[in-house]
Design a protein around this motif. Sequence first.
Motif, PDB file in Angstrom:
ATOM      1  N   VAL A  42      15.070   3.598 -28.498  1.00  0.00           N
ATOM      2  CA  VAL A  42      16.488   3.927 -28.717  1.00  0.00           C
ATOM      3  C   VAL A  42      16.715   4.706 -30.016  1.00  0.00           C
ATOM      4  CG1 VAL A  42      17.339   2.024 -27.299  1.00  0.00           C
ATOM      5  CG2 VAL A  42      16.960   1.642 -29.740  1.00  0.00           C
ATOM      6  N   GLU A  43      15.676   5.372 -30.517  1.00  0.00           N
ATOM      7  CA  GLU A  43      15.854   6.254 -31.681  1.00  0.00           C
ATOM      8  C   GLU A  43      16.890   7.324 -31.338  1.00  0.00           C
ATOM      9  OE1 GLU A  43      15.012   6.841 -34.722  1.00  0.00           O
ATOM     10  OE2 GLU A  43      13.382   5.469 -35.203  1.00  0.00           O
ATOM     11  N   THR A  44      17.843   7.523 -32.236  1.00  0.00           N
ATOM     12  CA  THR A  44      18.880   8.524 -31.955  1.00  0.00           C
ATOM     13  C   THR A  44      18.343   9.952 -32.048  1.00  0.00           C
ATOM     14  OG1 THR A  44      19.616   8.306 -34.249  1.00  0.00           O
ATOM     15  CG2 THR A  44      20.827   7.055 -32.585  1.00  0.00           C
ATOM     16  N   LYS A  45      17.332  10.170 -32.889  1.00  0.00           N
ATOM     17  CA  LYS A  45      16.719  11.503 -32.995  1.00  0.00           C
ATOM     18  C   LYS A  45      15.653  11.632 -31.901  1.00  0.00           C
ATOM     19  CE  LYS A  45      17.206  12.221 -37.985  1.00  0.00           C
ATOM     20  NZ  LYS A  45      16.445  12.339 -39.243  1.00  0.00           N
ATOM     21  N   PRO A  46      15.798  12.583 -30.992  1.00  0.00           N
ATOM     22  CA  PRO A  46      14.816  12.726 -29.908  1.00  0.00           C
ATOM     23  C   PRO A  46      13.377  12.860 -30.398  1.00  0.00           C
ATOM     24  CG  PRO A  46      16.724  14.118 -29.493  1.00  0.00           C
ATOM     25  CD  PRO A  46      16.896  13.570 -30.875  1.00  0.00           C
ATOM     26  N   LYS A  47      13.164  13.532 -31.541  1.00  0.00           N
ATOM     27  CA  LYS A  47      11.800  13.741 -32.042  1.00  0.00           C
ATOM     28  C   LYS A  47      11.156  12.444 -32.531  1.00  0.00           C
ATOM     29  CE  LYS A  47      12.056  18.612 -33.384  1.00  0.00           C
ATOM     30  NZ  LYS A  47      12.111  19.577 -34.495  1.00  0.00           N
ATOM     31  N   SER A  48      11.986  11.471 -32.928  1.00  0.00           N
ATOM     32  CA  SER A  48      11.462  10.206 -33.428  1.00  0.00           C
ATOM     33  C   SER A  48      11.220   9.207 -32.297  1.00  0.00           C
ATOM     34  CB  SER A  48      12.442   9.584 -34.426  1.00  0.00           C
ATOM     35  OG  SER A  48      12.712  10.474 -35.477  1.00  0.00           O
ATOM     36  N   ARG A  49      11.714   9.531 -31.134  1.00  0.00           N
ATOM     37  CA  ARG A  49      11.632   8.655 -29.962  1.00  0.00           C
ATOM     38  C   ARG A  49      10.277   8.823 -29.274  1.00  0.00           C
ATOM     39  NH1 ARG A  49      16.182  10.607 -26.535  1.00  0.00           N
ATOM     40  NH2 ARG A  49      17.392  10.270 -28.441  1.00  0.00           N
ATOM     41  N   TYR A  50       9.949   7.915 -28.355  1.00  0.00           N
ATOM     42  CA  TYR A  50       8.775   8.128 -27.502  1.00  0.00           C
ATOM     43  C   TYR A  50       8.968   9.441 -26.755  1.00  0.00           C
ATOM     44  CZ  TYR A  50       7.116   3.301 -28.085  1.00  0.00           C
ATOM     45  OH  TYR A  50       6.627   2.127 -28.594  1.00  0.00           O
ATOM     46  N   GLN A  51       7.904  10.236 -26.663  1.00  0.00           N
ATOM     47  CA  GLN A  51       8.003  11.544 -26.026  1.00  0.00           C
ATOM     48  C   GLN A  51       7.620  11.527 -24.551  1.00  0.00           C
ATOM     49  OE1 GLN A  51       9.323  14.401 -27.828  1.00  0.00           O
ATOM     50  NE2 GLN A  51       9.903  12.516 -28.896  1.00  0.00           N
ATOM     51  N   SER A  52       7.007  10.426 -24.118  1.00  0.00           N
ATOM     52  CA  SER A  52       6.592  10.346 -22.714  1.00  0.00           C
ATOM     53  C   SER A  52       6.459   8.890 -22.288  1.00  0.00           C
ATOM     54  CB  SER A  52       5.255  11.052 -22.504  1.00  0.00           C
ATOM     55  OG  SER A  52       4.224  10.314 -23.166  1.00  0.00           O
ATOM     56  N   VAL A  53       6.440   8.697 -20.989  1.00  0.00           N
ATOM     57  CA  VAL A  53       6.228   7.368 -20.416  1.00  0.00           C
ATOM     58  C   VAL A  53       4.868   6.827 -20.855  1.00  0.00           C
ATOM     59  CG1 VAL A  53       5.739   6.186 -18.234  1.00  0.00           C
ATOM     60  CG2 VAL A  53       7.758   7.653 -18.420  1.00  0.00           C
ATOM     61  N   ALA A  54       3.860   7.699 -20.855  1.00  0.00           N
ATOM     62  CA  ALA A  54       2.492   7.285 -21.212  1.00  0.00           C
ATOM     63  C   ALA A  54       2.444   6.654 -22.605  1.00  0.00           C
ATOM     64  CB  ALA A  54       1.552   8.479 -21.137  1.00  0.00           C
ATOM     65  N   GLU A  55       3.209   7.216 -23.556  1.00  0.00           N
ATOM     66  CA  GLU A  55       3.231   6.673 -24.920  1.00  0.00           C
ATOM     67  C   GLU A  55       3.788   5.243 -24.942  1.00  0.00           C
ATOM     68  OE1 GLU A  55       5.280   9.038 -27.786  1.00  0.00           O
ATOM     69  OE2 GLU A  55       3.959  10.769 -27.560  1.00  0.00           O
ATOM     70  N   VAL A  56       4.837   5.002 -24.169  1.00  0.00           N
ATOM     71  CA  VAL A  56       5.432   3.659 -24.133  1.00  0.00           C
ATOM     72  C   VAL A  56       4.454   2.678 -23.503  1.00  0.00           C
ATOM     73  CG1 VAL A  56       7.507   2.335 -23.576  1.00  0.00           C
ATOM     74  CG2 VAL A  56       7.648   4.817 -23.657  1.00  0.00           C
ATOM     75  N   LEU A  57       3.847   3.080 -22.381  1.00  0.00           N
ATOM     76  CA  LEU A  57       2.908   2.196 -21.691  1.00  0.00           C
ATOM     77  C   LEU A  57       1.711   1.850 -22.576  1.00  0.00           C
ATOM     78  CD1 LEU A  57       2.949   3.777 -18.114  1.00  0.00           C
ATOM     79  CD2 LEU A  57       3.765   1.492 -18.743  1.00  0.00           C
ATOM     80  N   ALA A  58       1.273   2.815 -23.384  1.00  0.00           N
ATOM     81  CA  ALA A  58       0.141   2.570 -24.293  1.00  0.00           C
ATOM     82  C   ALA A  58       0.495   1.488 -25.303  1.00  0.00           C
ATOM     83  CB  ALA A  58      -0.247   3.864 -25.000  1.00  0.00           C
TER      84      ALA A  58
END
Length: 297
Positions: free
Chosen positions: A271-287
């Motif tokens: 839920v980072e408000t800045k898109p660049k600070s957020r997870y960039q892909s599903v794979a990153e979250v799953l990792a």
Amino acid sequence: MSQCLNPDCLHRNPDGSQFCQKCGGKLRLLERYQAQRILGQGGFGRTFLAVDDFKPSKPPCVIKQFLPQAQGTATLQKAAELFDQEARRLEELGKHPQIPELLAYFTADNRQYLVQEFIDGETLQQELDNNGVFTEKKIRSLLEDLLMVLDFVHSEKVIHRDIKPENIIRRKSDKKLVLVDFGAAKQMSRTSLSVTGTVIGSAQYCAPEQAVGKPKYTSDLYSLGVTCLHLLTQMNPFDLYDAMEVEWVWRDYLNGNPVSDSFGKILDRLVETKPKSRYQSVAEVLADLQPSSGTVP
């Protein structure tokens, strides 16, 4: 009962009726689909629970009737385009077992209709209302299940744009989560990634960049993160964000529902408000969701 589809009538008729007893309108669409009752209504139309009379088992299905509330030619045209897009998206995406299959798309009585697979189950919002807040374990399971669906959606170059508890159904038969309502979905191309578009989505779950008409794939991850915070706290997402301090304060509303530091960090990054600070892909979250293999934090 047979539900009349005429927006100015909506009379309910006895089973077996061919025509509405009140307005005389036909009760079967394409002589095949018969509405039974209204399921819901939104800005673009009405949904009905129906049966498919062409199949021996007469299975349930969902009829979506395009019925915009908007005024003005340009607005109506945009709404019609979105309805048409939803049909196209469903045809492409419905091959995934956790997305409703498109069964038909047609015009009848000068109105657009689409018919899709009926998903028997409860939305996550209904589950929350009936059973109370979700635990960390339940949220982890939700993410692992839904992220795979989202990965498929994004691989088809589509952004859902309206992920929220009401648009996620836990299917009764196998307890799998099904992502529904692609009415706001947007097909992405190289050019559209930088072009400002129409603002669509539910305000309290909407990523900041989406709120100004520039949705990205990460906007769906943001909405999914906000969905998790709502399910953990049963609070309106607007109340979980301190606009004065410009930060999320969801931990203040857990009320004894424990969340580990490591999982809390995953939610914070979603839920980072800045898109660049957020997870960039599903794979990153799953990792990050995978249990640590003894590495030093």
